[in-house]
Write an enzyme that holds these catalytic residues in place. Structure first.
Site, short mmCIF file in Angstrom:
data_model
loop_
_atom_site.label_atom_id
_atom_site.label_comp_id
_atom_site.label_asym_id
_atom_site.label_seq_id
_atom_site.Cartn_x
_atom_site.Cartn_y
_atom_site.Cartn_z
N CYS A 1 0.83 -1.21 0.00
CA CYS A 1 0.00 0.00 0.00
C CYS A 1 0.86 1.26 0.00
CB CYS A 1 -0.94 -0.01 1.21
SG CYS A 1 -2.00 1.44 1.24
N CYS B 1 -0.58 4.21 1.99
CA CYS B 1 -0.54 4.05 3.46
C CYS B 1 0.88 4.28 3.97
CB CYS B 1 -0.95 2.65 3.90
SG CYS B 1 -2.32 1.94 3.05
N ASP B 2 1.86 3.71 3.27
CA ASP B 2 3.22 3.62 3.83
C ASP B 2 4.25 4.51 3.14
OD1 ASP B 2 2.26 1.69 5.58
OD2 ASP B 2 2.59 0.08 4.14
#
Ligand code: NDP
Length: 314
Positions: free
Chosen positions: A136, A139-140
């Site tokens: 992701c 997200c990261d």
């Protein structure tokens, strides 16, 4: 505890699930929707979405999902946090159990559980998952600001991840096993026009390299092999983003519904009808071909209409 009774249980909360909830509510089916582990589905972990109709300037994936969710709530859908953990489709009403133990008796079920990211299957990928390996980017990606990363894959997800990460990272290597991307023309052009993305064609990952112990680990590199010459090389990277496609979330339905060889739910052509009358499927869980947010939403609409017609015939 008495079971909750509903005319329509919707499992899953991506564009398919929420759209099914809009249509089922408007048809007075009083649907109950279980959102699952990832409220809003895969769109919530993408960045800007430019191809969903109705947003001429584009809109963040998570915001689109919230818009559709609010629309379903406006028509009275009951949206519950939590997961459905077991289903029994052997007779109607269908019996389903949620993760808090709630029993549900549903006259119809719409399955919209979507798909999850696929992994390469390397032992080192598992070892560094969450410590330098991710599926992701949105997200990261933040953790790799100013660093060098690799994205594996050649589809739209990989292209989107690479361009998103290029805005944060010093350098992004896009590693693909062929010499041509599968991604849409628009995304390909975006990738090729981004200065800090370097394509690494015809290579497959062999190992993710790293250091540290079980308390603190980090990735230091990615060992690759050229698929033609078999020559190996190592990229010095701090993060590896795996973007090699998705598999349908159908474990819950194995043995209860007909699935194809890749575990997608089989639906009757042109409909959302599964192998069990009264159970319908919509979105990526049954779509091997298109897998777009808009086709999932359309599938949710279709499933709610099929469920409504089914109930009228009963
Ligand atoms: P895809 O299946 O389209 O692409 C997967 C990529 O990963 C391919 O390039 C494939 O290589 C590669 N790959 C698969 N397995 C391996 C492996 N074991 N090792 C190395 N490489 C591998 O998946 P996506 O998630 O990119 O996209 C899924 C669907 O979602 C598509 O229909 C796409 O159009 C859509 N999508 C749309 C978006 C949008 O419109 N905004 C955004 C993201 C996705 P190869 O090409 O050789 O098969």
């Amino acid at each position: 505890m008495n079971p909750t009774k509903t005319r329509c249980l919707i499992i899953g909360s991506g564009p398919a699930g929420y759209t099914a909830a809009i249509y089922a509510s408007r048809a007075n089916m009083n649907p109950i929707l279980y959102e699952g582990m990832q409220r809003g589905g895969q769109l919530t972990i993408t960045s800007m979405v430019d191809n969903f109709p109705g947003y001429p300037e584009g809109r963040m994936g998570g915001d689109i999902m919230e818009d559709i969710r609010q629309q379903a709530l406006r028509f009275g859908a009951e949206i519950r946090e939590g997961e459905i953990l077991s289903v029994d489709f052997s007779k109607r009403p269908f019996r389903c159990t949620a993760d808090d133990g709630t029993q549900i008796e549903a006259e119809t079920v719409i399955i919209a559980t979507g798909a999850s990211a696929r992994w390469l299957g390397l032992p080192s990928e598992k070892e560094y998952n969450g410590s330098g390996v991710s599926t992701c980017a949105t997200c990261d990606g933040f953790f790799y600001k100013g660093k060098d990363v690799a994205v594996i894959g050649g589809g739209d997800t990989a292209a989107e991840d690479a361009t998103y990460l290029a805005g944060l990272c010093r350098k992004v290597y896009m590693v693909h096993r062929r010499d041509q991307l599968r991604a849409s023309q628009f995304m390909q052009e975006k990738v090729f026009a981004t200065n800090n993305i370097e394509m690494v064609w015809n290579h497959i990952p062999l190992e993710i390299l790293g250091e540290g112990d079980k308390f603190s680990k980090s990735v230091t590199g990615l060992r690759l092999q050229n698929v033609q010459t078999k020559a190996e090389q190592t990229l010095a990277v701090d993060g590896v983003f795996v973007a090699i496609g998705h598999h349908p979330n159908t474990e819950l339905f194995e043995g209860q519904l007909e699935l194809d060889e890749e575990k997608y739910i089989v639906t009757q052509p042109g409909t959302s009808k599964t192998s069990v009358p009264g159970v319908f499927a919509a979105g990526d869980v049954q779509d091997r071909q298109y897998k777009q947010a808009i086709t999932a939403a359309a599938g949710g609409c279709r499933a709610a209409i099929d469920a409504e017609r089914f109930l009228k015939q009963c």
